[in-house]
Design a protein around this motif. Structure first.
Motif, PDB file in Angstrom:
ATOM      1  N   PRO A   1      48.387  28.282 -11.335  1.00  0.00           N
ATOM      2  CA  PRO A   1      48.015  27.957  -9.968  1.00  0.00           C
ATOM      3  C   PRO A   1      49.077  27.081  -9.312  1.00  0.00           C
ATOM      4  CG  PRO A   1      46.747  26.648 -11.530  1.00  0.00           C
ATOM      5  CD  PRO A   1      47.510  27.659 -12.334  1.00  0.00           C
ATOM      6  N   ALA A   2      49.016  26.997  -7.981  1.00  0.00           N
ATOM      7  CA  ALA A   2      50.010  26.213  -7.246  1.00  0.00           C
ATOM      8  C   ALA A   2      50.019  24.765  -7.703  1.00  0.00           C
ATOM      9  CB  ALA A   2      49.728  26.305  -5.748  1.00  0.00           C
ATOM     10  N   HIS A   3      48.840  24.192  -7.909  1.00  0.00           N
ATOM     11  CA  HIS A   3      48.741  22.833  -8.453  1.00  0.00           C
ATOM     12  C   HIS A   3      48.267  22.947  -9.886  1.00  0.00           C
ATOM     13  CE1 HIS A   3      47.859  18.631  -8.997  1.00  0.00           C
ATOM     14  NE2 HIS A   3      46.623  18.935  -9.328  1.00  0.00           N
ATOM     15  N   THR A   4      49.109  22.543 -10.839  1.00  0.00           N
ATOM     16  CA  THR A   4      48.781  22.702 -12.247  1.00  0.00           C
ATOM     17  C   THR A   4      48.143  21.428 -12.794  1.00  0.00           C
ATOM     18  OG1 THR A   4      50.656  24.186 -12.521  1.00  0.00           O
ATOM     19  CG2 THR A   4      49.694  23.254 -14.520  1.00  0.00           C
ATOM     20  N   PRO A   5      46.870  21.492 -13.229  1.00  0.00           N
ATOM     21  CA  PRO A   5      46.228  20.323 -13.825  1.00  0.00           C
ATOM     22  C   PRO A   5      46.899  19.965 -15.149  1.00  0.00           C
ATOM     23  CG  PRO A   5      44.621  22.006 -13.179  1.00  0.00           C
ATOM     24  CD  PRO A   5      45.968  22.640 -13.120  1.00  0.00           C
ATOM     25  N   PRO A   6      46.602  18.802 -15.723  1.00  0.00           N
ATOM     26  CA  PRO A   6      47.189  18.437 -17.015  1.00  0.00           C
ATOM     27  C   PRO A   6      46.784  19.427 -18.102  1.00  0.00           C
ATOM     28  CG  PRO A   6      45.393  16.963 -16.418  1.00  0.00           C
ATOM     29  CD  PRO A   6      45.692  17.779 -15.207  1.00  0.00           C
ATOM     30  N   LEU A   7      47.592  19.493 -19.161  1.00  0.00           N
ATOM     31  CA  LEU A   7      47.304  20.410 -20.256  1.00  0.00           C
ATOM     32  C   LEU A   7      45.960  20.104 -20.898  1.00  0.00           C
ATOM     33  CD1 LEU A   7      50.816  20.523 -21.959  1.00  0.00           C
ATOM     34  CD2 LEU A   7      49.745  22.310 -20.581  1.00  0.00           C
ATOM     35  N   VAL A   8      45.659  18.826 -21.029  1.00  0.00           N
ATOM     36  CA  VAL A   8      44.392  18.382 -21.624  1.00  0.00           C
ATOM     37  C   VAL A   8      43.908  17.182 -20.832  1.00  0.00           C
ATOM     38  CG1 VAL A   8      43.285  17.451 -23.689  1.00  0.00           C
ATOM     39  CG2 VAL A   8      45.058  19.199 -23.922  1.00  0.00           C
ATOM     40  N   GLU A   9      42.647  17.211 -20.451  1.00  0.00           N
ATOM     41  CA  GLU A   9      42.073  16.092 -19.699  1.00  0.00           C
ATOM     42  C   GLU A   9      40.900  15.525 -20.476  1.00  0.00           C
ATOM     43  OE1 GLU A   9      40.297  15.089 -15.236  1.00  0.00           O
ATOM     44  OE2 GLU A   9      40.749  17.151 -15.819  1.00  0.00           O
ATOM     45  N   ALA A  10      40.925  14.224 -20.715  1.00  0.00           N
ATOM     46  CA  ALA A  10      39.855  13.544 -21.444  1.00  0.00           C
ATOM     47  C   ALA A  10      39.176  12.544 -20.524  1.00  0.00           C
ATOM     48  CB  ALA A  10      40.407  12.842 -22.679  1.00  0.00           C
ATOM     49  N   ARG A  11      37.846  12.531 -20.571  1.00  0.00           N
ATOM     50  CA  ARG A  11      37.058  11.597 -19.756  1.00  0.00           C
ATOM     51  C   ARG A  11      36.009  10.948 -20.632  1.00  0.00           C
ATOM     52  NH1 ARG A  11      34.395  14.695 -15.002  1.00  0.00           N
ATOM     53  NH2 ARG A  11      33.622  12.588 -14.653  1.00  0.00           N
ATOM     54  N   ALA A  12      35.842   9.640 -20.466  1.00  0.00           N
ATOM     55  CA  ALA A  12      34.819   8.900 -21.207  1.00  0.00           C
ATOM     56  C   ALA A  12      34.187   7.888 -20.271  1.00  0.00           C
ATOM     57  CB  ALA A  12      35.414   8.220 -22.431  1.00  0.00           C
ATOM     58  N   ASP A  13      33.342   8.376 -19.374  1.00  0.00           N
ATOM     59  CA  ASP A  13      32.700   7.494 -18.393  1.00  0.00           C
ATOM     60  C   ASP A  13      31.415   6.874 -18.916  1.00  0.00           C
ATOM     61  OD1 ASP A  13      34.712   8.120 -16.598  1.00  0.00           O
ATOM     62  OD2 ASP A  13      33.621   9.847 -15.799  1.00  0.00           O
ATOM     63  N   GLY A  14      30.949   7.320 -20.071  1.00  0.00           N
ATOM     64  CA  GLY A  14      29.712   6.815 -20.641  1.00  0.00           C
ATOM     65  C   GLY A  14      29.656   7.201 -22.104  1.00  0.00           C
TER      66      GLY A  14
ATOM     67  N   VAL B   1      31.287  13.981 -28.166  1.00  0.00           N
ATOM     68  CA  VAL B   1      32.363  14.561 -27.357  1.00  0.00           C
ATOM     69  C   VAL B   1      32.076  16.031 -27.136  1.00  0.00           C
ATOM     70  CG1 VAL B   1      34.843  15.011 -27.194  1.00  0.00           C
ATOM     71  CG2 VAL B   1      34.029  12.939 -28.358  1.00  0.00           C
ATOM     72  N   ILE B   2      32.207  16.486 -25.895  1.00  0.00           N
ATOM     73  CA  ILE B   2      32.125  17.906 -25.564  1.00  0.00           C
ATOM     74  C   ILE B   2      33.536  18.412 -25.320  1.00  0.00           C
ATOM     75  CG2 ILE B   2      31.283  19.642 -23.931  1.00  0.00           C
ATOM     76  CD1 ILE B   2      28.984  17.722 -23.251  1.00  0.00           C
ATOM     77  N   VAL B   3      33.892  19.543 -25.931  1.00  0.00           N
ATOM     78  CA  VAL B   3      35.173  20.195 -25.687  1.00  0.00           C
ATOM     79  C   VAL B   3      34.897  21.514 -24.982  1.00  0.00           C
ATOM     80  CG1 VAL B   3      37.269  21.159 -26.704  1.00  0.00           C
ATOM     81  CG2 VAL B   3      36.193  19.147 -27.747  1.00  0.00           C
TER      82      VAL B   3
END
Length: 258
Positions: free
Chosen positions: A11-24, A64-66
């Motif tokens: 896509p025109a804007h490429t997201p990171p290869l891997v994104e990790a989030r831990a908000d809770g 963790v959900i992958v």
């Protein structure tokens, strides 16, 4: 790591290869950019390893959900890195994959794979390394690697044998056949299958229930199960064989990318 279909144009804007989030208490790892069916480069697999280990060190995280970005899980490794790669570079790529899978297995909290689309090759191995696998009915899971000249390592085989037994493992590795959601559950390679539209809600609800349990008890469960699997994991940790049959591998990659 697989010849499963990969979209060519990012896509025109490429997201990171891997994104990790831990908000809770429930952390999430999102694989890929949405291009190439989330096939990962060697650096991408290193990011998976790093993200999992960082989340495992976070005392606030209970599970963790992958999942993959968009409508698929992970089609394996990005083969555009390999056409002219030296053998040492190829071996390094496979070592990075294996380090990511080991990180999932060694993570002290449960890691759950939510599988849409395809989980093939290294994507399948990542799913098998997780504690639980929830899969969409229409998804496909398997290891179509022999046709590329990739040599199934003992650790690759061990993950599948632990879930599906040696006979099914042989059949799937010999033929490269992919299983849909119901067939994957029947074979023991996934734990639950649902329509794709229901899968995320089911995953979040189930992981939410895990997160509600006393965290020390849940970590003890993972540790206890890991202890029972330790002999086979330890026995298959070292592999003296090359990752690929080089001539067959180069031909397979050229045919696929051509």
């Amino acid at each position: 790591m697989t010849a499963e279909l990969q979209h060519a144009d990012p896509p025109a804007h490429t997201p990171p290869l891997v994104e990790a989030r831990a908000d809770g208490p429930i952390a999430e790892i999102t694989l890929g950019s949405g291009a190439k069916r989330n096939a990962l480069t060697g650096e991408g697999w290193t990011q998976v390893e790093r993200s999992i280990r960082e989340l495992g060190d976070n005392d606030a995280v209970r599970a963790v959900i992958v999942r993959g970005r968009g409508d698929t899980f992970c089609a394996g490794s990005d083969m555009t890195e390999w056409p002219d790669a030296e053998p040492e570079t190829i071996e390094d790529s496979f070592a990075r994959m294996e380090a990511a899978f080991r990180a999932v297995e060694e993570c002290p909290v449960p890691v759950v794979a939510e599988i849409h689309g395809v989980a093939a090759g290294a994507g399948c191995q990542l799913a098998l390394a997780c504690d639980l696998r929830f899969i969409a009915d229409s998804a496909r899971l398997g290891m179509p690697i022999a046709r590329l000249g990739i040599m199934a390592s003992p650790s690759f085989a061990a993950r599948m044998v632990a879930l599906a037994g040696p006979s099914t493992t042989r059949q799937l590795l010999y033929t490269g056949r992919l299983l849909d959601g119901p067939a994957a559950v029947k074979a023991g390679l996934a734990d639950w299958h649902l329509p794709g539209t229901m899968l995320t809600t089911f995953t979040q609800r189930t992981v939410g229930r895990i997160a509600e349990q006393p965290p020390a008890a849940v970590r003890a469960v993972k540790s206890a199960v890991s202890a029972t699997l330790a002999p086979i994991r330890d026995a298959t940790r070292h592999n003296d064989r090359p990752a690929v049959s080089l001539d067959d591998f180069r031909l397979g990659i050229a045919t696929f990318l051509g």
